[in-house]
Design a protein around this motif. Sequence first.
Motif, PDB file in Angstrom:
ATOM      1  N   GLY A 320      49.160  79.989  56.185  1.00  0.00           N
ATOM      2  CA  GLY A 320      49.469  81.267  56.370  1.00  0.00           C
ATOM      3  C   GLY A 320      49.346  82.134  55.256  1.00  0.00           C
ATOM      4  O   GLY A 320      50.166  83.103  55.129  1.00  0.00           O
ATOM      5  N   LEU A 321      48.143  82.035  54.104  1.00  0.00           N
ATOM      6  CA  LEU A 321      47.880  82.841  53.279  1.00  0.00           C
ATOM      7  C   LEU A 321      46.492  83.455  53.565  1.00  0.00           C
ATOM      8  O   LEU A 321      45.731  82.695  53.614  1.00  0.00           O
ATOM      9  N   PRO A 322      46.430  84.723  53.397  1.00  0.00           N
ATOM     10  CA  PRO A 322      45.043  85.222  53.597  1.00  0.00           C
ATOM     11  C   PRO A 322      44.079  84.883  52.649  1.00  0.00           C
ATOM     12  O   PRO A 322      44.379  84.593  51.474  1.00  0.00           O
ATOM     13  N   GLY A 323      42.891  84.795  53.166  1.00  0.00           N
ATOM     14  CA  GLY A 323      41.670  84.254  52.287  1.00  0.00           C
ATOM     15  C   GLY A 323      41.633  84.811  50.908  1.00  0.00           C
ATOM     16  O   GLY A 323      41.329  84.463  49.716  1.00  0.00           O
ATOM     17  N   MET A 324      41.895  86.289  50.921  1.00  0.00           N
ATOM     18  CA  MET A 324      41.828  87.114  49.579  1.00  0.00           C
ATOM     19  C   MET A 324      42.669  86.637  48.711  1.00  0.00           C
ATOM     20  O   MET A 324      42.264  86.515  47.193  1.00  0.00           O
ATOM     21  N   TRP A 325      43.929  86.384  48.922  1.00  0.00           N
ATOM     22  CA  TRP A 325      45.082  86.014  48.249  1.00  0.00           C
ATOM     23  C   TRP A 325      44.902  84.542  47.815  1.00  0.00           C
ATOM     24  O   TRP A 325      45.524  84.170  46.623  1.00  0.00           O
ATOM     25  N   VAL A 326      44.328  83.692  48.653  1.00  0.00           N
ATOM     26  CA  VAL A 326      43.964  82.215  48.170  1.00  0.00           C
ATOM     27  C   VAL A 326      42.800  82.314  47.061  1.00  0.00           C
ATOM     28  O   VAL A 326      43.078  81.687  46.049  1.00  0.00           O
ATOM     29  N   LEU A 327      41.833  83.108  47.146  1.00  0.00           N
ATOM     30  CA  LEU A 327      40.709  82.993  46.145  1.00  0.00           C
ATOM     31  C   LEU A 327      41.484  83.769  44.736  1.00  0.00           C
ATOM     32  O   LEU A 327      41.106  83.212  43.586  1.00  0.00           O
ATOM     33  N   LEU A 328      42.326  84.711  45.044  1.00  0.00           N
ATOM     34  CA  LEU A 328      42.890  85.181  43.745  1.00  0.00           C
ATOM     35  C   LEU A 328      43.584  84.395  42.973  1.00  0.00           C
ATOM     36  O   LEU A 328      43.920  84.288  41.734  1.00  0.00           O
ATOM     37  N   SER A 329      44.620  83.664  43.829  1.00  0.00           N
ATOM     38  CA  SER A 329      45.748  82.613  43.230  1.00  0.00           C
ATOM     39  C   SER A 329      44.796  81.407  42.651  1.00  0.00           C
ATOM     40  O   SER A 329      45.172  80.839  41.517  1.00  0.00           O
ATOM     41  N   ILE A 330      43.638  80.951  43.093  1.00  0.00           N
ATOM     42  CA  ILE A 330      43.025  80.090  42.568  1.00  0.00           C
ATOM     43  C   ILE A 330      42.229  80.397  41.569  1.00  0.00           C
ATOM     44  O   ILE A 330      42.086  79.688  40.345  1.00  0.00           O
ATOM     45  N   SER A 331      41.658  81.727  41.265  1.00  0.00           N
ATOM     46  CA  SER A 331      40.996  82.282  40.242  1.00  0.00           C
ATOM     47  C   SER A 331      42.126  82.153  38.837  1.00  0.00           C
ATOM     48  O   SER A 331      41.704  81.868  37.983  1.00  0.00           O
ATOM     49  N   VAL A 332      43.384  82.715  39.194  1.00  0.00           N
ATOM     50  CA  VAL A 332      44.479  82.809  38.316  1.00  0.00           C
ATOM     51  C   VAL A 332      44.782  81.532  37.766  1.00  0.00           C
ATOM     52  O   VAL A 332      44.894  81.361  36.513  1.00  0.00           O
ATOM     53  N   GLY A 333      45.094  80.839  38.641  1.00  0.00           N
ATOM     54  CA  GLY A 333      45.890  79.411  38.451  1.00  0.00           C
ATOM     55  C   GLY A 333      44.730  78.488  37.724  1.00  0.00           C
ATOM     56  O   GLY A 333      45.102  77.834  36.629  1.00  0.00           O
ATOM     57  N   GLY A 335      42.276  79.659  35.674  1.00  0.00           N
ATOM     58  CA  GLY A 335      41.970  80.066  34.217  1.00  0.00           C
ATOM     59  C   GLY A 335      43.197  79.967  33.546  1.00  0.00           C
ATOM     60  O   GLY A 335      43.062  79.787  32.343  1.00  0.00           O
ATOM     61  N   LEU A 336      44.386  79.727  34.078  1.00  0.00           N
ATOM     62  CA  LEU A 336      45.468  79.454  33.398  1.00  0.00           C
ATOM     63  C   LEU A 336      45.607  78.007  32.811  1.00  0.00           C
ATOM     64  O   LEU A 336      45.938  77.553  31.894  1.00  0.00           O
ATOM     65  N   PHE A 337      45.618  77.252  34.069  1.00  0.00           N
ATOM     66  CA  PHE A 337      46.096  75.570  33.915  1.00  0.00           C
ATOM     67  C   PHE A 337      44.853  74.816  34.344  1.00  0.00           C
ATOM     68  O   PHE A 337      45.224  73.429  34.674  1.00  0.00           O
ATOM     69  N   GLY A 338      43.881  75.157  34.495  1.00  0.00           N
ATOM     70  CA  GLY A 338      42.765  74.367  34.709  1.00  0.00           C
ATOM     71  C   GLY A 338      42.870  73.920  36.311  1.00  0.00           C
ATOM     72  O   GLY A 338      43.217  74.657  37.265  1.00  0.00           O
ATOM     73  N   ILE A 339      42.368  72.594  36.758  1.00  0.00           N
ATOM     74  CA  ILE A 339      42.336  72.461  38.097  1.00  0.00           C
ATOM     75  C   ILE A 339      43.594  72.173  38.570  1.00  0.00           C
ATOM     76  O   ILE A 339      43.759  72.336  39.698  1.00  0.00           O
ATOM     77  N   TRP A 340      44.780  71.744  37.650  1.00  0.00           N
ATOM     78  CA  TRP A 340      46.029  71.569  38.300  1.00  0.00           C
ATOM     79  C   TRP A 340      46.605  72.957  38.768  1.00  0.00           C
ATOM     80  O   TRP A 340      47.286  72.982  39.673  1.00  0.00           O
ATOM     81  N   GLY A 341      46.247  73.888  38.041  1.00  0.00           N
ATOM     82  CA  GLY A 341      46.569  75.036  38.307  1.00  0.00           C
ATOM     83  C   GLY A 341      45.919  75.774  39.636  1.00  0.00           C
ATOM     84  O   GLY A 341      46.576  76.490  40.315  1.00  0.00           O
TER      85      GLY A 341
END
Length: 369
Positions: A320-333, A335-341
């Motif tokens: 239930g999360l739009p694709g744009m926010w999925v990509l943004l959250s993956i990018s930020v997570g 960048g901060l915490f690697g694969i677990w992020g």
Amino acid sequence: MEKKKLKLYLLLIAYILALILVVVHFKTILKGIGLIFHLLTPLFIGIIIAFVFNRPFELFQRLYRNKWKLKETPAKILSIVTIYILAFGICALLLSMVIPELAKNLTMFASNADDYLHEAQRFINEVTKLLNIRNFDISSITIATEKYLSSLANSLNHTLPQIVEVTASLISTAATAMISIALSIYIMSGKKHLLAQLRRTFYVYLPKCAHASAKSLSQVILQVFEDYVAGQCKEAIILGSLCFVGMRILRLDYSGLISVIIAFTALVPIAGAYIGGATGVILLLFVSPQKALIFLIFLIILQQFEGNVIYPRVVGRKIGLPGMWVLLSISVGGGLFGIWGMLISVPITTIFYQLIKKDVARREKILES
């Protein structure tokens, strides 16, 4: 000074002091949080396992209670035993199929690395000649690869400390896995009791005005994590298994290695499919451009079939999360915490998205009225 104002000022001062401490000791606080999360790793893994097995557990429990007329406790115990026997059996079957193939693929790739690089150089030369551009020399990559493989072979004579370290790591991993499985059994078997305890705790310690919000928040968190954790794990297993079978049928190289990569990267929504597919194509390009093209076409067809036919029926709802926010959250997570992020950022973002969406809808109703 009135008591209310005094209390407000004291809270404000405490908040400012806490904020200053957080800013000054930010790295130390992050390390402390990381240590806590590391210590609680078995609990988190146990919760993930419980989420993955929750729906099959409920299915078997209903079956044993309705068909076999068992009472609640025997049906619960038998359901847990059935689930774990099936899970271990399926894992043993997959490992017996994948591990020998994976070991053979890794050995083959290491032994043919030099030939693959020469073949890649020849292919690049043909492409550059066809496009009338300057040749791209990868001889430096070849020399570096040969040097690395040579140093790797020499280091095998001095691997006793590494063997000890790996053995200790394997023992720790096995212990963590056993504790996680035990915790998942406790969580599944006593989930009603645990949820009741959480409700009582929230009811006692939270003010009455926050009871409805806490209940709504807990429902969103449970729903999101159940959909995401269970859904992504099931999708990864299905996609990796189908990829392995399809590559074996098409007689493509590195079927075990690429299938494991596809299954692991499938845990990351949207971006995982591209990462796994690109890795598989690059590996097969070293063998044959034709095989890489066949694999790319096969993977596109497989993902369309799995996403439109298998996933809705086997896994269930999307996160239930739009694709744009999925990509943004993956990018930020990431960048901060690697694969677990990358893995944990999507459900956390989904929780915030759902909460904000509900709050916006509530406020819109208030404004309209």
